[in-house]
Design an enzyme around this catalytic site. Sequence first.
Site, PDB file in Angstrom:
ATOM      1  N   ASP A 163       0.984  -1.275  -0.478  1.00  0.00           N
ATOM      2  CA  ASP A 163      -0.407   0.110   0.221  1.00  0.00           C
ATOM      3  C   ASP A 163       0.602   1.279   0.032  1.00  0.00           C
ATOM      4  O   ASP A 163       2.032   1.658   0.741  1.00  0.00           O
ATOM      5  CB  ASP A 163      -0.919   0.006   1.312  1.00  0.00           C
ATOM      6  CG  ASP A 163       0.281  -0.077   2.299  1.00  0.00           C
ATOM      7  OD1 ASP A 163       1.265  -0.365   2.657  1.00  0.00           O
ATOM      8  OD2 ASP A 163      -0.923   0.817   3.430  1.00  0.00           O
TER       9      ASP A 163
ATOM     10  N   GLU B  80      -0.182  -1.387   5.857  1.00  0.00           N
ATOM     11  CA  GLU B  80       1.308  -1.218   6.407  1.00  0.00           C
ATOM     12  C   GLU B  80       1.365   0.056   6.693  1.00  0.00           C
ATOM     13  O   GLU B  80       1.399   0.756   8.092  1.00  0.00           O
ATOM     14  CB  GLU B  80       2.791  -1.337   6.388  1.00  0.00           C
ATOM     15  CG  GLU B  80       3.571  -1.314   6.635  1.00  0.00           C
ATOM     16  CD  GLU B  80       4.315   0.127   7.174  1.00  0.00           C
ATOM     17  OE1 GLU B  80       4.901   0.408   8.040  1.00  0.00           O
ATOM     18  OE2 GLU B  80       3.615   0.966   6.154  1.00  0.00           O
TER      19      GLU B  80
END
Length: 416
Positions: free
Chosen positions: A87, A182
């Site tokens: 991400d 994350e």
Amino acid sequence: MNFNSLLNFTVTERFLRYVTIDTQSDPSSVSFPSTEKQKDLGRLLVDELLAIGVEDAHLDEFGYVYATIPGNTDKQVPVICFCSHMDTAPDCSGKNVKPIIHKNYQGQDIILPDDPAQVIRQAEHPDLKNQLGHDVITASGTTLLGADNKAGVAEIMDACYQLMNHPEIKHGTIRILFTPDEEVGHGVDHVDIAKLGAYACYTIDGESAGNMENETFSADGARLTIQGVSAHPGFAKGKMESAIKIAGEIIAALPDALSPEHTEGMQGFIHPVAVEGHVETAGIDFIIRDFDEKKLNDHANVIRRTAERVLQRYPASTYSLTVSQQYRNMKNVLDEHPQIVEYAMEAINRTGLTARLCSIRGGTDGSRLSFMGLPCPNIFAGEHAFHGKQEWVSVQDMQKAVETILHLCKIWEEKS
């Protein structure tokens, strides 16, 4: 073994491909992963791993990519894992990223064409002094680049490609893990540690080439709730105690010396990250950070004392503070397994770089993995100025990260 003459790097082409896929995570989402589009990159990575012969590569229902490169040695080598997150940060758009390669950088200002007001200057990005002659990759000026952490993803993927194509590089069993979310603090919420079955893990998510990070902040979150007194504004004199105004006064009264903008190095901080409220009730969300876990409680007490001091002027109002643990300094775990860091330092040195042991003013997936039974320091990926439009990475630094991963696989085999 001289990897420079052995390898046909694929890391740049992979990176340029991955950053065009929007994988921005969403802190307000209650789903996991927080955005389904993160799986778009996960599916591509699985396809590419299968294509190079990694037979068990798969994407699970939570958006994690797992894969295994079988060992090619007769030695009993501990299983090690390499991890990066897919991400990108919610802070800046990751949609329609247009990467640009600025070849043979010579110290000039880099003007980003889609927004000429975005200028990457060496004076503001001192690590550019180490990039003379390198090929620097940026976005076009309207988005982040996504080097955090697609540089790490591309580096691990290239290392997988090299290991599958160069059996002369001896290694034990290697696990691969790519995580979602994350950037919103949930990257390892659903990791299957038993499935990984690894002794050690390395996140590839650091900054400058040569950096090896074995220490993070310890982190808490805090919620300060203020109960004020509501009254009709036309008849409020002597009655109303606005929770909104009280919240503003508390924030303004916090010591500057404990704010992110006034701290550096090993200094911790208190940071209000969100405020919401009405006249009767208001809430402030804080993040509290320090390398010394014991100081987290001291910082929480600063918030309490500040609230109590402000509320002396508002006798009918009250407050409550709720503190919750987020993650802890991974050094506490890594110090019990010194060879995990030592081998990584040696791997960096074997590439011709000088390894530097550093601390992170933040956290990584490795912070939580370490306390889940998988000790996990952080190795450089070459990413710089992350979470913003001036993010950049160099081709040569990414290649050095690939070499580091390969040397590390080899060192674990040699020393077993």
